[in-house]
Structure formats: structure tokens, C-alpha cells
Scaffold this active site. Sequence first.
Site, PDB file in Angstrom:
ATOM      1  N   ARG A  48      -7.084 -10.112   5.566  1.00  0.00           N
ATOM      2  CA  ARG A  48      -6.368  -9.132   4.739  1.00  0.00           C
ATOM      3  C   ARG A  48      -7.315  -8.445   3.759  1.00  0.00           C
ATOM      4  O   ARG A  48      -7.157  -7.254   3.449  1.00  0.00           O
ATOM      5  CB  ARG A  48      -5.231  -9.839   3.979  1.00  0.00           C
ATOM      6  N   ASP A  85       6.007  -4.769  10.212  1.00  0.00           N
ATOM      7  CA  ASP A  85       6.966  -4.765   9.105  1.00  0.00           C
ATOM      8  C   ASP A  85       8.204  -3.997   9.537  1.00  0.00           C
ATOM      9  O   ASP A  85       8.104  -3.043  10.329  1.00  0.00           O
ATOM     10  CB  ASP A  85       6.348  -4.113   7.860  1.00  0.00           C
ATOM     11  N   TYR A 162      16.884  -0.183   2.045  1.00  0.00           N
ATOM     12  CA  TYR A 162      15.545   0.054   1.505  1.00  0.00           C
ATOM     13  C   TYR A 162      15.279   1.552   1.370  1.00  0.00           C
ATOM     14  O   TYR A 162      14.677   2.015   0.389  1.00  0.00           O
ATOM     15  CB  TYR A 162      14.486  -0.547   2.433  1.00  0.00           C
TER      16      TYR A 162
END
Length: 357
Positions: A48, A85, A162
Site C-alpha cells: 500500500r 471497492d 454513499y
Amino acid sequence: MPVDHAASRPAETGKPLLDALHGYRQSVPPIWLMRQAGRYLPEYRELRATADGFLDLCFTPEKAIEVTLQPIRRYQMDGAILFSDILVIPYALGQKLWFTEGVGPQLEALETPRDAAQRLSVTGMHETLAPVYETLAGVKAKLPRETTLLGFAGAPWTVGSYMIEGGSSRDFFKAKQWMFQEPEAFQALIDLLVEATADYLCAQIDAGAEAVQVFDSWAGSLAPDDVVRWSLNPLRQIHDKVKARHPQTPVIVFPRGVGPVYQRYADQGIGDALGLDTGLPAAWARDHVQNRLTVQGNLDPLRVVAGGEGMRQATRELLDTLAGRPYVFNLGHGVVPQTPPEHVGELVELVRSHGQR
């Protein structure tokens, strides 16, 4: 014996997870964990650090392939779930998305139904998502023969909330105001997400996914009647659209937090498997859901953080209750960043030793 929900299931494949999702009981239940690839693993944190933000990690196939494979190498999980995601769908529809460290995902919120109609379009969606499909193909080429590749997407209510809130929410105030005050406009957004999500899942299957999961993580924020309209019905539509194009590909549905409404999902055959959240008693799920289809879940993720005899006992109880029928061991939600990796390793060994006692 197989459960009754698959009248024309394929023959067993020798892949424990895929066979369980097709309705075949496994003597040793297969195991994979939601968010099994992520911040709790040191190898993930190392990779990451090389990425230019979270979206770069998701949309760089070489890196996303590596992250997806990390828990397979470490734990030999029965399922490898695509690293991505749920919010790549609104991003691909044209909504600005970014991730802020310590805050999470943020979107340029949809302020009005007209705003949504003007800003969102399926045109170019698959071009934007092409790196995801490349990741799936790359993972498939490197997986052990017995490991099942899972794709996934977010459900319309969860993703739509969202999009309207601009991020996560405690009370879903803006989304519910749309829902209650402008139900036709809200329905139009949900319908768009149904179409986009079904197409996205089918494209994942075309790229190599052998099963897919739809996450309705915020379904439990809806009242029971609203759950039916805004969670159950859209999930049924997505399920049916995927099955029309890929009838032999299992679909896992995870309507987190809906309590006894889970039985309606099972009764209506929405999904080949239902993911159970931590609030659902295993014995209730056995008696009201598992007689219709495969169930998946539902150990509390914080049990794995704590480890020890509490984790072992809770795991044994789940296995003793649910492993007599088609069952996939998982958590009731995702692995949290504070989880010690060695606790996950012990959990996998506990599940694998079931049936040898």
C-alpha cells in the site's frame, strides 16, 4: 445431500467453496473472510505504501492481483475475493471519488435528482472498470486449482446512500429524505444502479469470477417495509439479471442487519447463498434459512481480534450448529485492521480441523 434451491446444479467441481455455494455439503466447511486482504496484513501495508492512493491500488492490476493473492498464500483460503471497492461503480458512472486517510471514501455528493440525472451515465463504465476485469483474469491465472475466485459489488441501497450522503453516514438523513420525499427520483437512481451493478457482475464473471457477492452493508438502516422495496427487490433484480446470463454462477447476497427479514430473501430464492451478519442467531438461521439455501457467516470480527478461548468456543459453536448442511465459514462483517494475523491463522486451522474431532 444438496439443498433444494438448485434444481439443475452443476456436478461437483472439487472446489470446496464453489461446491458449497452450489448446495453441496462439505465434510470440512470452506472458509474465506470478508476483507481478508487488507490493513491487518504487513505485506498489504508494505505494498500500500507504494501506491498513489487507494484508487491507484484498486486500478493497478499488478498491485490489485498481489493484494488479492496475499491471504491465499498466507492462509490457503478456499476463496480469493477480488481486491477493489464497492464505490468503483459510482466512480465509473461519473461521480468524483477519493479516499482520505483516517476518514475513508468520500464522493462529490448528489444534491438533487436533477443533479444525478445530469452527472451519471453508464457510457464508458466498462472502459473505466477495465483494470478490474484485468485483475480478475490475472488472479485466476495464478490461483491454486482448488481455490474459488469471487467477484463482488455493492447493492443499490448501500451504494446509493454513499452517493447521496457523500460518504458514510450515521443516520442516512439525506438519502432517506430523497427516499421519502421524492420516491420516484430515488427509484430512478436505484434502477440505474441495478442495471450498472448487474452488468458489472456479469463482466466480472466473463473475466474469470466463479461466484459473486452483493454487499448490502447498510440494509439494516431501513425499516422492514423499506427493506423490501429498497434492498430485497433490487437484489432480486440483480440476481435474476446475473442468472439470466450466467445461470450456473453462484450469487451470494449479504443484506446486513435485516434480522428476521432474512427469511424473506431465502423464501424468495434471492441468491444461492445468504451471508449472515453477527446479529443473527446461528440456530435461527439453520431453522429458517439454511433449509432453503447455503448460508455463510457469521463470527463476530472482534472475536478474531481478541483470539483465545472465546474465539475458539464461538467458532466451534457455529460449526456445530451450521456445518450439518451446506455452509461457508466467514465473519459477520469484514476483518478489521486491528486483527492479529496469527489469530486468523488459528481460525483457519480451527475450521479445517472440524470433522476430524
